[in-house]
Design an enzyme around this catalytic site. Structure first.
Site, PDB file in Angstrom:
ATOM      1  N   ASN A   1       0.871  -1.181   0.000  1.00 47.26           N
ATOM      2  CA  ASN A   1       0.000   0.000   0.000  1.00 47.26           C
ATOM      3  C   ASN A   1       0.904   1.226   0.000  1.00 47.26           C
ATOM      4  O   ASN A   1       1.524   1.534   1.014  1.00 47.26           O
ATOM      5  CB  ASN A   1      -0.890  -0.028   1.258  1.00 47.26           C
ATOM      6  CG  ASN A   1      -1.686   1.251   1.434  1.00 47.26           C
ATOM      7  OD1 ASN A   1      -1.814   2.044   0.502  1.00 47.26           O
ATOM      8  ND2 ASN A   1      -2.241   1.436   2.626  1.00 47.26           N
ATOM      9  N   TRP A   2       0.944   1.887  -1.146  1.00 44.46           N
ATOM     10  CA  TRP A   2       1.838   3.048  -1.256  1.00 44.46           C
ATOM     11  C   TRP A   2       1.240   4.303  -0.612  1.00 44.46           C
ATOM     12  O   TRP A   2       1.907   5.313  -0.515  1.00 44.46           O
ATOM     13  CB  TRP A   2       2.181   3.306  -2.729  1.00 44.46           C
ATOM     14  CG  TRP A   2       3.307   2.457  -3.236  1.00 44.46           C
ATOM     15  CD1 TRP A   2       3.776   1.293  -2.671  1.00 44.46           C
ATOM     16  CD2 TRP A   2       4.110   2.690  -4.396  1.00 44.46           C
ATOM     17  NE1 TRP A   2       4.822   0.802  -3.409  1.00 44.46           N
ATOM     18  CE2 TRP A   2       5.044   1.636  -4.481  1.00 44.46           C
ATOM     19  CE3 TRP A   2       4.133   3.674  -5.389  1.00 44.46           C
ATOM     20  CZ2 TRP A   2       5.994   1.550  -5.509  1.00 44.46           C
ATOM     21  CZ3 TRP A   2       5.070   3.598  -6.413  1.00 44.46           C
ATOM     22  CH2 TRP A   2       5.997   2.547  -6.464  1.00 44.46           C
ATOM     23  N   LYS A   3      -0.028   4.243  -0.228  1.00 42.13           N
ATOM     24  CA  LYS A   3      -0.703   5.405   0.365  1.00 42.13           C
ATOM     25  C   LYS A   3      -0.517   6.631  -0.549  1.00 42.13           C
ATOM     26  O   LYS A   3      -0.483   6.471  -1.758  1.00 42.13           O
ATOM     27  CB  LYS A   3      -0.195   5.667   1.786  1.00 42.13           C
ATOM     28  CG  LYS A   3      -0.181   4.408   2.640  1.00 42.13           C
ATOM     29  CD  LYS A   3       0.035   4.689   4.095  1.00 42.13           C
ATOM     30  CE  LYS A   3       0.217   3.376   4.830  1.00 42.13           C
ATOM     31  NZ  LYS A   3       0.053   3.524   6.276  1.00 42.13           N
TER      32      LYS A   3
ATOM     33  N   HIS B   1      -9.491   0.967   4.778  1.00 39.50           N
ATOM     34  CA  HIS B   1      -8.225   1.150   5.507  1.00 39.50           C
ATOM     35  C   HIS B   1      -8.492   2.021   6.736  1.00 39.50           C
ATOM     36  O   HIS B   1      -9.290   2.959   6.674  1.00 39.50           O
ATOM     37  CB  HIS B   1      -7.179   1.789   4.588  1.00 39.50           C
ATOM     38  CG  HIS B   1      -5.804   1.745   5.176  1.00 39.50           C
ATOM     39  ND1 HIS B   1      -5.398   2.609   6.158  1.00 39.50           N
ATOM     40  CD2 HIS B   1      -4.762   0.916   4.940  1.00 39.50           C
ATOM     41  CE1 HIS B   1      -4.145   2.322   6.491  1.00 39.50           C
ATOM     42  NE2 HIS B   1      -3.739   1.303   5.776  1.00 39.50           N
TER      43      HIS B   1
ATOM     44  N   GLU C   1      -6.916   4.348   7.995  1.00 37.95           N
ATOM     45  CA  GLU C   1      -6.689   5.784   7.801  1.00 37.95           C
ATOM     46  C   GLU C   1      -7.938   6.430   7.198  1.00 37.95           C
ATOM     47  O   GLU C   1      -8.276   7.571   7.502  1.00 37.95           O
ATOM     48  CB  GLU C   1      -5.448   5.997   6.921  1.00 37.95           C
ATOM     49  CG  GLU C   1      -4.176   5.689   7.705  1.00 37.95           C
ATOM     50  CD  GLU C   1      -2.971   5.318   6.868  1.00 37.95           C
ATOM     51  OE1 GLU C   1      -3.014   5.450   5.633  1.00 37.95           O
ATOM     52  OE2 GLU C   1      -1.974   4.863   7.471  1.00 37.95           O
TER      53      GLU C   1
ATOM     54  N   GLU D   1      -5.457  -5.387  10.361  1.00 39.38           N
ATOM     55  CA  GLU D   1      -4.447  -4.362  10.608  1.00 39.38           C
ATOM     56  C   GLU D   1      -4.757  -3.648  11.920  1.00 39.38           C
ATOM     57  O   GLU D   1      -5.576  -2.716  11.936  1.00 39.38           O
ATOM     58  CB  GLU D   1      -4.448  -3.345   9.465  1.00 39.38           C
ATOM     59  CG  GLU D   1      -4.133  -3.942   8.114  1.00 39.38           C
ATOM     60  CD  GLU D   1      -3.523  -2.910   7.194  1.00 39.38           C
ATOM     61  OE1 GLU D   1      -2.418  -3.148   6.711  1.00 39.38           O
ATOM     62  OE2 GLU D   1      -4.135  -1.841   6.999  1.00 39.38           O
TER      63      GLU D   1
ATOM     64  N   GLY E   1       2.262   1.917  10.750  1.00 41.50           N
ATOM     65  CA  GLY E   1       3.188   3.037  10.635  1.00 41.50           C
ATOM     66  C   GLY E   1       3.873   3.401  11.944  1.00 41.50           C
ATOM     67  O   GLY E   1       4.501   4.457  12.050  1.00 41.50           O
TER      68      GLY E   1
ATOM     69  N   SER F   1       3.280  -2.560  10.206  1.00 43.11           N
ATOM     70  CA  SER F   1       4.742  -2.532  10.387  1.00 43.11           C
ATOM     71  C   SER F   1       5.412  -3.848  10.029  1.00 43.11           C
ATOM     72  O   SER F   1       6.355  -4.276  10.703  1.00 43.11           O
ATOM     73  CB  SER F   1       5.118  -2.100  11.806  1.00 43.11           C
ATOM     74  OG  SER F   1       4.625  -0.796  12.070  1.00 43.11           O
TER      75      SER F   1
ATOM     76  N   GLY G   1       2.760  -1.381   4.247  1.00 44.16           N
ATOM     77  CA  GLY G   1       2.759   0.040   3.914  1.00 44.16           C
ATOM     78  C   GLY G   1       4.153   0.524   3.589  1.00 44.16           C
ATOM     79  O   GLY G   1       4.672   0.330   2.483  1.00 44.16           O
ATOM     80  N   GLY G   2       4.817   1.110   4.583  1.00 41.76           N
ATOM     81  CA  GLY G   2       6.111   1.750   4.366  1.00 41.76           C
ATOM     82  C   GLY G   2       7.129   0.882   3.642  1.00 41.76           C
ATOM     83  O   GLY G   2       7.847   1.355   2.750  1.00 41.76           O
TER      84      GLY G   2
END
Ligand code: PEP
Length: 250
Positions: free
Chosen positions: A9-11, A93, A95, A163, A169, A209, A230-231
């Site tokens: 997930n590049w957000k 998600h 977020e 998640e 994150g 993470s 994600g990251g």
């Protein structure tokens, strides 16, 4: 048996210069033994799908509207994402649930729209730290799963990502016992609703993470069929070791 799935997930990250990372991932995995999906900002979908036409890497989006088209300024309908090359879309998600007030009812309507457009719905759920500390994690997850999945969900059209919000994150990950408890719970709920053939076939991803150094331990947990990353999905250097760990866990 469904293939395991490493999803990124590049957000809200990435410009056309970032496509070089996708090329590196695709070049290193000509015929992956697992499914590999990168959910990109919508601005990159068309160029990424053209670039990856010959590869096994799949491209996804990060949200869609519940309607296919219409007067919804700034939004994107699922058929538009499919037209741009997406084969999947992340929905619900945390977020988006937190920042845009997305409810599980809204997620369900979006998932139905995604299915109608031929997209796999990658539905996210998970508890906050306060909910976990109040011993409410399983109740929250039950409500999110039962409400967010439309009746159009099948193991082929739908993937679930657990998640925990407190692990996204933050560098914190749920420990293997916590993941096993939630994934086992999700599996039981899916089997109760969809039956003993379909329930066990849904893919359950863990997200929060996931990094090269903790991926193998997470993939060893029962009922973990992959990860939503994600990251660490933003660069080939960080994402490929996670792909390898998942391949090795088969
Ligand atoms: C995510 O955004 O879905 C996620 C899991 O992020 P990270 O891996 O950075 O925690």
């Amino acid at each position: 048996m469904q293939r395991k799935l490493a999803a990124g997930n590049w957000k809200m990250n990435g410009t056309r210069a970032s496509l070089a990372e996708l090329e590196k991932i695709a070049a290193s995995r000509k015929a992956p033994a697992i499914d590999v999906l990168l959910c990109l900002p919508a601005t990159l979908l068309s160029s990424a799908s053209a670039l990856l036409a010959e590869s096994h890497l799949m491209i996804g989006a990060q949200d869609c509207h519940a309607e296919p088209s219409g007067a919804f300024t700034g939004d994107l309908g699922a058929p538009m994402l499919a037209d741009a090359g997406a084969t999947a879309v992340i929905l619900g998600h945390s977020e988006r649930r937190a920042a845009y007030g997305e409810t599980s009812d809204a997620v369900r309507d979006k998932a139905r729209a995604a299915h109608a457009a031929g997209l796999t719905a990658l539905i996210c759920l998970g508890e906050t730290l306060a909910e976990r500390e109040a011993q409410r994690a399983l109740d929250i997850i039950t409500e999110q799963l039962e409400t967010s999945l439309p009746d159009t969900a099948t193991p082929e059209t739908t993937v679930i990502a657990y998640e925990p919000v407190w692990a996204i994150g933050t560098g914190l990950t749920a420990d293997p016992d916590q993941i096993a408890e939630v994934h086992g719970h999700l599996r039981r709920l899916l089997t109760r609703r969809f039956g003993t053939e379909q329930g066990p076939a849904f893919r359950l991803l863990y997200g929060g993470s996931v990094k090269p150094d903790n991926a193998a331990a997470i993939f060893a947990v029962p009922d973990v069929d992959g990860a939503l990353v994600g990251g660490a999905s933003l660069t080939a250097a960080a994402f490929l070791p996670i792909v390898t760990a998942l391949e090795d866990s088969r």
